[in-house]
Design an enzyme around this catalytic site. Structure first.
Site, PDB file in Angstrom:
ATOM      1  N   CYS A  21       0.810  -1.203   0.000  1.00  0.00           N
ATOM      2  CA  CYS A  21       0.000   0.000   0.000  1.00  0.00           C
ATOM      3  C   CYS A  21       0.845   1.255   0.000  1.00  0.00           C
ATOM      4  CB  CYS A  21      -0.877   0.007   1.237  1.00  0.00           C
ATOM      5  SG  CYS A  21      -1.781  -1.518   1.434  1.00  0.00           S
ATOM      6  N   GLY A  49      -1.792   1.397  -4.794  1.00  0.00           N
ATOM      7  CA  GLY A  49      -3.061   0.781  -4.413  1.00  0.00           C
ATOM      8  C   GLY A  49      -4.232   1.543  -4.971  1.00  0.00           C
ATOM      9  N   ASN A 124       1.637  -0.706   5.856  1.00  0.00           N
ATOM     10  CA  ASN A 124       2.118  -1.253   4.588  1.00  0.00           C
ATOM     11  C   ASN A 124       3.028  -2.432   4.913  1.00  0.00           C
ATOM     12  OD1 ASN A 124       4.387  -0.025   1.974  1.00  0.00           O
ATOM     13  ND2 ASN A 124       3.021  -1.767   1.986  1.00  0.00           N
ATOM     14  N   GLY A 125       2.604  -3.621   4.510  1.00  0.00           N
ATOM     15  CA  GLY A 125       3.397  -4.808   4.813  1.00  0.00           C
ATOM     16  C   GLY A 125       2.485  -5.959   5.190  1.00  0.00           C
ATOM     17  N   TYR A 265       9.530  -3.258  -9.855  1.00  0.00           N
ATOM     18  CA  TYR A 265       8.174  -3.056 -10.369  1.00  0.00           C
ATOM     19  C   TYR A 265       7.350  -2.034  -9.606  1.00  0.00           C
ATOM     20  CZ  TYR A 265       3.175  -3.923 -10.764  1.00  0.00           C
ATOM     21  OH  TYR A 265       1.828  -3.758 -10.883  1.00  0.00           O
ATOM     22  N   SER A 306       5.632   0.400 -16.566  1.00  0.00           N
ATOM     23  CA  SER A 306       6.612  -0.014 -15.569  1.00  0.00           C
ATOM     24  C   SER A 306       7.924  -0.515 -16.167  1.00  0.00           C
ATOM     25  CB  SER A 306       6.026  -1.064 -14.625  1.00  0.00           C
ATOM     26  OG  SER A 306       5.774  -2.240 -15.340  1.00  0.00           O
ATOM     27  N   ASP A 368       9.808  -6.683 -20.294  1.00  0.00           N
ATOM     28  CA  ASP A 368       8.836  -6.490 -19.214  1.00  0.00           C
ATOM     29  C   ASP A 368       9.586  -6.619 -17.887  1.00  0.00           C
ATOM     30  OD1 ASP A 368       6.502  -5.938 -17.915  1.00  0.00           O
ATOM     31  OD2 ASP A 368       5.383  -7.648 -18.663  1.00  0.00           O
ATOM     32  N   ASP A 369       8.978  -6.103 -16.813  1.00  0.00           N
ATOM     33  CA  ASP A 369       9.717  -6.103 -15.543  1.00  0.00           C
ATOM     34  C   ASP A 369       9.735  -7.471 -14.889  1.00  0.00           C
ATOM     35  OD1 ASP A 369       7.285  -6.038 -13.472  1.00  0.00           O
ATOM     36  OD2 ASP A 369       6.855  -4.707 -15.138  1.00  0.00           O
ATOM     37  N   CYS A 405       5.662 -14.101  -2.016  1.00  0.00           N
ATOM     38  CA  CYS A 405       6.127 -13.102  -1.058  1.00  0.00           C
ATOM     39  C   CYS A 405       5.240 -13.151   0.175  1.00  0.00           C
ATOM     40  CB  CYS A 405       6.056 -11.715  -1.679  1.00  0.00           C
ATOM     41  SG  CYS A 405       6.475 -10.415  -0.511  1.00  0.00           S
ATOM     42  N   CYS A 455      16.109  -8.075   0.300  1.00  0.00           N
ATOM     43  CA  CYS A 455      15.403  -9.357   0.273  1.00  0.00           C
ATOM     44  C   CYS A 455      15.278  -9.789  -1.187  1.00  0.00           C
ATOM     45  CB  CYS A 455      14.003  -9.176   0.873  1.00  0.00           C
ATOM     46  SG  CYS A 455      12.986 -10.663   0.732  1.00  0.00           S
TER      47      CYS A 455
HETATM   48  P1  AMP Z   1       1.548 -12.495 -14.945  1.00  0.00           P
HETATM   49  O1  AMP Z   1       0.541 -12.383 -16.011  1.00  0.00           O
HETATM   50  O2  AMP Z   1       0.967 -13.119 -13.706  1.00  0.00           O
HETATM   51  O3  AMP Z   1       2.811 -13.144 -15.363  1.00  0.00           O
HETATM   52  O4  AMP Z   1       1.905 -11.013 -14.517  1.00  0.00           O
HETATM   53  C1  AMP Z   1       3.030 -10.354 -15.019  1.00  0.00           C
HETATM   54  C2  AMP Z   1       2.765  -8.889 -15.078  1.00  0.00           C
HETATM   55  O5  AMP Z   1       2.268  -8.421 -13.818  1.00  0.00           O
HETATM   56  C3  AMP Z   1       4.019  -8.112 -15.401  1.00  0.00           C
HETATM   57  O6  AMP Z   1       3.714  -7.355 -16.554  1.00  0.00           O
HETATM   58  C4  AMP Z   1       4.262  -7.206 -14.212  1.00  0.00           C
HETATM   59  O7  AMP Z   1       4.475  -5.868 -14.625  1.00  0.00           O
HETATM   60  C5  AMP Z   1       3.005  -7.269 -13.400  1.00  0.00           C
HETATM   61  N1  AMP Z   1       3.264  -7.473 -11.981  1.00  0.00           N
HETATM   62  C6  AMP Z   1       4.309  -8.033 -11.375  1.00  0.00           C
HETATM   63  N2  AMP Z   1       4.149  -8.049 -10.033  1.00  0.00           N
HETATM   64  C7  AMP Z   1       2.963  -7.484  -9.791  1.00  0.00           C
HETATM   65  C8  AMP Z   1       2.207  -7.185  -8.613  1.00  0.00           C
HETATM   66  N3  AMP Z   1       2.660  -7.504  -7.418  1.00  0.00           N
HETATM   67  N4  AMP Z   1       1.001  -6.575  -8.756  1.00  0.00           N
HETATM   68  C9  AMP Z   1       0.518  -6.276  -9.968  1.00  0.00           C
HETATM   69  N5  AMP Z   1       1.173  -6.527 -11.120  1.00  0.00           N
HETATM   70  C10 AMP Z   1       2.380  -7.116 -11.041  1.00  0.00           C
HETATM   71 FE1  SF4 Z   2       8.624 -10.058  -1.091  1.00  0.00          FE
HETATM   72 FE2  SF4 Z   2      11.239 -10.166  -0.611  1.00  0.00          FE
HETATM   73 FE3  SF4 Z   2      10.293 -10.641  -3.079  1.00  0.00          FE
HETATM   74 FE4  SF4 Z   2      10.164  -8.181  -2.034  1.00  0.00          FE
HETATM   75  S1  SF4 Z   2      11.992  -9.310  -2.574  1.00  0.00           S
HETATM   76  S2  SF4 Z   2       8.561  -9.229  -3.188  1.00  0.00           S
HETATM   77  S3  SF4 Z   2       9.822  -8.611   0.129  1.00  0.00           S
HETATM   78  S4  SF4 Z   2       9.920 -11.883  -1.223  1.00  0.00           S
END
Ligand code: AMP
Ligand code: SF4
Length: 492
Positions: A21, A49, A124-125, A265, A306, A368-369, A405, A455
């Protein structure tokens, strides 16, 4: 894909315990109203968020709260901001969860009356000992009003026998484990705290008229505030009567475990997070990707927004021109996603359109990230092929995500993470790319100034804390762990 989580949607499905958040707090040093600034700060942190947001404020005599579902600009109307006006306030942006109603009662800040007065908290966490604590408290008669783990901190503070709010909170924070960045306030004092591992960010800032705390520095930029630096891991900052007091209430856990995913990201690239420019790190990740996985290609494209910086980094390091091959519709909202599902239009197609004039007949590197479930990448590859791309060299500016995570980023269970079960070739085949390349953990760490202090558990599986046992990951509602349906779930 950006943090709206619209593309593919699955990111939005995690438990409501996952509190990824945005936080903003402010205290006037000159008696001015700070609510407008907290509102603008939340607006700058909207990417952290979009499910809901709230502000708790304090004026001379009253503590007021306004919380709602949806976007900051929709929730805090001029009327709501007038109602909230005050000299101290904390605000919270809540991350979306799909498939489950994100209920208004879970939107923060949470505000309670207890024998010490009023206490508001924004978190947040994610607490890793939430289930054990909640069971213990329920057995002692506590009644919970929300399904967020953040409420536990309020209960623990309320049960403490310390005479001051700061003392109560300090005692409560000593009993929780995991990722805990919080803002809290009573009638007099605003508190900011980061857990000893420092999982989530929190920065301290000031203008001529107020002292501020926020998740990211981009909130300060909008407010014209100077950044005074990070709240340190284990540090509690209290702001009262215009004075800042900083106390180390727990020794930092060395090495720290700041979340590397904030850089990959989650944070905005114009922010400084953990003392580093997110933009610089993402550019560096793109350049590392170009070195590790070169491609014989005609152009490099990003998945806006992103991966823009990483794609630019790839392009500059490889000499392959950067092009705008995907256009993102910035106005896709939750209603549109629902409408799209009804018409069987995927969220990815709603959100992105390929530029045929750029892609036709080209060998394209798409950066992509991250890949989480693989759904987004698979749909993007299909989209780019339809848009005329001849070859698609998919490059990922992070290592394979093989583990969930437990510290506040919304990644799914092991079963759903594509890299937990499949190797790179199987993932390539699933997403349908010509080639696929990821970064290594070493590449990732080479991009940051303090590589020991991060981490990487979602990549390495080396969790810095005990993690909740599997049944404990179904803390308050087992329904949340059901597998997603093939066509995606709806927002509530
Ligand atoms: P997926 O379709 O599940 O492989 O989602 C990958 C996409 O989700 C990538 O384009 C990322 O930019 C995005 N993404 C990665 N982590 C998150 C996250 N925690 N919340 C929302 N989008 C995410
Ligand atoms: Fe979670 Fe650690 Fe991955 Fe960050 S690096 S998303 S805190 S498991």
């Amino acid at each position: 894909m950006d943090a709206s989580g619209l593309a593919g949607g699955p990111r939005e499905r995690m438990s409501e315990l996952q509190e990824k958040c945005g936080l903003v707090g402010a205290v006037a040093t000159s008696g001015c109203d700070v609510v407008e600034s907290v509102y603008l700060g939340l607006y700058a942190l909207q990417h952290r968020g979009q499910a809901g947001a709230g502000i708790v404020s304090r004026s001379r005599r009253k503590t007021r709260v306004h919380r709602g579902m949806g976007l900051v600009s929709e929730i805090f109307t001029p009327k709501a901001r007038d109602y909230l006006a005050g000299h101290m306030a904390i605000g919270h942006n809540r991350y979306a969860t799909t498939g489950r109603a994100t209920k208004l009662r879970n939107v923060q800040p949470l505000l309670v009356d207890y024998q010490g007065g009023k206490l508001a908290i924004a978190h947040n966490g994610t607490l890793v000992n939430a289930v054990a604590l909640r069971r213990e408290m329920e057995s002692l008669g506590s009644i919970f009003q929300t399904t967020t783990d953040s409420e536990l901190i309020l209960h623990l503070a309320a049960r403490s026998r310390e005479p001051t709010m700061v003392g109560r909170l300090t005692e409560a924070l000593g009993q929780v484990a995991g990722a805990v960045t919080i803002l809290a306030m009573d009638e007099r004092t605003l508190v900011g705290y980061r857990d000893p591992f420092g999982f989530r960010p929190l920065v301290l800032g000031r203008t001529g008229e107020m002292i501020l705390l926020a998740s990211e520095t981009c909130a300060f930029d909008l407010l014209g505030a100077d950044c005074l630096g990070d709240v340190q891991p284990g540090e509690m900052v209290t702001i009262e009567a215009g004075r800042i007091e900083r106390r180390q209430i727990a020794p930092p856990k060395r090495p720290l475990r700041q979340c590397i995913f904030e850089h990959i990201y989650f944070a905005r690239p114009d922010s400084h997070v953990f003392g580093e420019s997110v933009n610089r790190i993402r550019r560096e990740l793109g350049a590392a990707l170009a070195r590790r996985h070169p491609a014989d290609a005609d152009l490099v494209i990003a998945v806006p927004d992103s991966s823009n910086a990483a794609a630019l980094g790839y392009s500059l390091a490889s000499g392959i021109p950067f092009e705008l091959g995907l256009i993102r519709n910035h106005y896709v909202g939750r209603t549109f996603i629902q409408a799209g599902q009804a018409h069987r239009v995927s969220a990815v197609r709603l959100k992105f359109n390929p530029v045929r004039a750029v892609l036709e007949g080209q060998r394209v590197v798409v950066v992509d990230d991250s890949i989480v479930r693989g759904t987004t990448s698979r749909q993007l590859v299909q989209l780019l092929r339809k848009g005329g791309a001849r070859e698609i060299h998919f490059r990922v500016a992070s290592p394979p995500i093989q583990n969930p995570c437990f510290y506040g980023i919304d990644t799914p269970t092991w079963e759903e993470l594509i890299a937990a079960g499949d190797d790179v070739e199987a993932i390539r085949a699933y997403v349908g790319a010509t080639t696929l390349g990821y970064l290594t953990e070493a590449d990732l760490l080479a991009s940051v100034s303090h590589p020991d202090d991060y981490c990487l558990a979602c990549f390495s599986g080396e969790y810095p804390t005990e993690i909740p046992a599997r049944p404990d990951r179904v803390p308050f509602d087992s329904e949340r762990w059901r597998r997603p349906s093939a066509c995606g779930e709806e927002d509530a």
